[in-house]
Design an enzyme around this catalytic site. Sequence first.
Site, PDB file in Angstrom:
ATOM      1  N   GLU A 178      30.284  -3.308  -7.230  1.00  0.00           N
ATOM      2  CA  GLU A 178      31.676  -2.381  -7.501  1.00  0.00           C
ATOM      3  C   GLU A 178      32.569  -3.221  -7.076  1.00  0.00           C
ATOM      4  O   GLU A 178      34.092  -2.810  -7.493  1.00  0.00           O
ATOM      5  CB  GLU A 178      31.423  -1.501  -6.258  1.00  0.00           C
ATOM      6  CG  GLU A 178      31.460  -1.872  -4.939  1.00  0.00           C
ATOM      7  CD  GLU A 178      30.016  -2.762  -3.888  1.00  0.00           C
ATOM      8  OE1 GLU A 178      30.220  -2.461  -2.663  1.00  0.00           O
ATOM      9  OE2 GLU A 178      29.498  -2.870  -4.726  1.00  0.00           O
TER      10      GLU A 178
ATOM     11  N   HIS B  52      26.956  -6.859  -4.491  1.00  0.00           N
ATOM     12  CA  HIS B  52      27.953  -6.158  -4.255  1.00  0.00           C
ATOM     13  C   HIS B  52      28.771  -6.088  -5.924  1.00  0.00           C
ATOM     14  O   HIS B  52      29.873  -6.302  -6.181  1.00  0.00           O
ATOM     15  CB  HIS B  52      29.240  -5.611  -3.598  1.00  0.00           C
ATOM     16  CG  HIS B  52      28.518  -6.129  -2.392  1.00  0.00           C
ATOM     17  ND1 HIS B  52      28.386  -4.858  -1.770  1.00  0.00           N
ATOM     18  CD2 HIS B  52      27.727  -6.485  -1.315  1.00  0.00           C
ATOM     19  CE1 HIS B  52      27.748  -4.537   0.112  1.00  0.00           C
ATOM     20  NE2 HIS B  52      27.456  -6.382  -0.494  1.00  0.00           N
TER      21      HIS B  52
ATOM     22  N   CYS C 174      22.471  -4.663  -2.246  1.00  0.00           N
ATOM     23  CA  CYS C 174      22.504  -5.178  -1.268  1.00  0.00           C
ATOM     24  C   CYS C 174      21.446  -4.142  -0.259  1.00  0.00           C
ATOM     25  O   CYS C 174      20.295  -4.316  -0.488  1.00  0.00           O
ATOM     26  CB  CYS C 174      23.900  -4.887  -0.410  1.00  0.00           C
ATOM     27  SG  CYS C 174      23.867  -6.508   0.682  1.00  0.00           S
TER      28      CYS C 174
END
Length: 544
Positions: free
Chosen positions: A518, A516, A382
């Site tokens: 994750e 993102h 990001c």
Amino acid sequence: MARFIFITGGVVSSLGKGLMAASLAALLQARGFKVRIRKFDPYLNVDPGTMSPYQHGEVYVTDDGAETDLDLGHYERFTGVSARQADNITSGRIYRDIIAKERRGDYLGATVQVIPHVTDAIKNFARAEIDDLDFVLCEIGGTVGDIESLPFIEALRQLRNELGRDQTCSIHVTLVPYVKAAGELKTKPTQHSVRELTSLGVQPDVLLCRCEHPLPDNERAKIAQFCNVRKEAVIPALDAQSIYSVPLQYHAEGLDAEVLRHFGIDSSVAPNLSRWDDIVDRYQHPEGEVNIGVVGKYVGLPDAYKSLNEALVHGGMAHRVKVNIRWIDAEVFEGDDSEIAARLEPLHGILVPGGFGVRGTEGKIASVRFARERKVPFFGICLGMQMACVEAARNTAGIEGAGSTEFGEPSEPVVGIITEWMGPEGLQQRGAESDLGGTMRLGAYEAKLAGNSHVSAIYGATTIWERHRHRYEVNGAYRERLEQGGLVFSGMSPDGLLPEIVERPDHPWFVGVQFHPELKSKPFDPHPLFAGFIGAALAQSRLV
């Protein structure tokens, strides 16, 4: 018909209700049941999207674009069930919707009150979209006794009466502290907490007792007697070596068996926990280690990067290595080249995560430059990708004055506010003066990858879906000049307008992503980008 499990907490906050809910759901899954977990947050924010990470930890984003509590990340990581908008509710959202209905005249002149209107809204939320489920686990945020949680406890009480005790189970998570001077575990806080809960009309069926020392048999019996539960329903919950050993630990203490006994379900057939055995074995018996530096803005609170931390651990599990995370405040690098070298040279990989605001951005840019010049594996997420593009503009593309309009008015706006994009509801438009809450590009979006790119090889695909949460984008008008400087745009939105991924072919491992990743990583299914990053760091460690 779905059965409900309500999870409350007492004595103090941060006892791990979310982790307990995720672990119990995983155990029920291992027995073949279909589960879903929901979080009730009593605070008055509509969602945590505008809250500082130091206030609330990370904001977890779902595929359908909900900004939610970080506990939903635990739920997904432990169960693999994708969370959605319907799985997190706040007092703010409930009151907002009720007041909007009142203003429209939906209540036909009735006096709008906490009972029945607020409690009905809470119950409707709990019972929505559950037709295909065996169990719905509902975690009530906060601590019993908090003023703001009273409507949720009341709704819980009403649901138990409406559905019947054979369809609902109440689990109360408490603390049994150890008083070092006395050399004793003290049960009185648990007794008081249960008394507070029962005074509100909810009698717990199972007590999960967090403690630092083993809970003696006589103390379990004492808690059971004073709290009106079976002795077998007093479950010790000692601190675990890692969060991924918690499901096995709770199973060994009989948590899932006691819950099933409450519902009258046979628990004699053992659950299949082989997946969790493998996860714990990989975590506890690594065959190497790597040092990863996370250069961020909110490093003072680990929960601010909770999913990121876990995704790095998952990447380590994929290679059976221990990941030593070094949390580095980006501000320490601003204007101090010697500090940059001292902190970053011992690392095998550098990750620059997302964030908002100008603080620490120059330090992040300096970290990108170090990784690029020293050929250290780099992963930008990001804002981290945006800073990688600004660094490339300044130092490899000759674009002086490159910056982001998020932090001012640079002469070369390499990063700028995204004003429109195609979303599930059609064309989305935003402006600099839009509300901050819920106005970002949120949720899962498609990206197309260049067929000959590094990232397409990592994914094994040329079309991916990843979750976004951002208000600013790399300016596509600078693409040609940045690519001339060696930074390749290897992933784009389907219409070719929004940059999604950049990489450097002349670097061992240099990837920046606008989304993102994750948020989609799981211990039993590490995200390919994190697995690839840790693999590159492992190769780097063998060169040092």
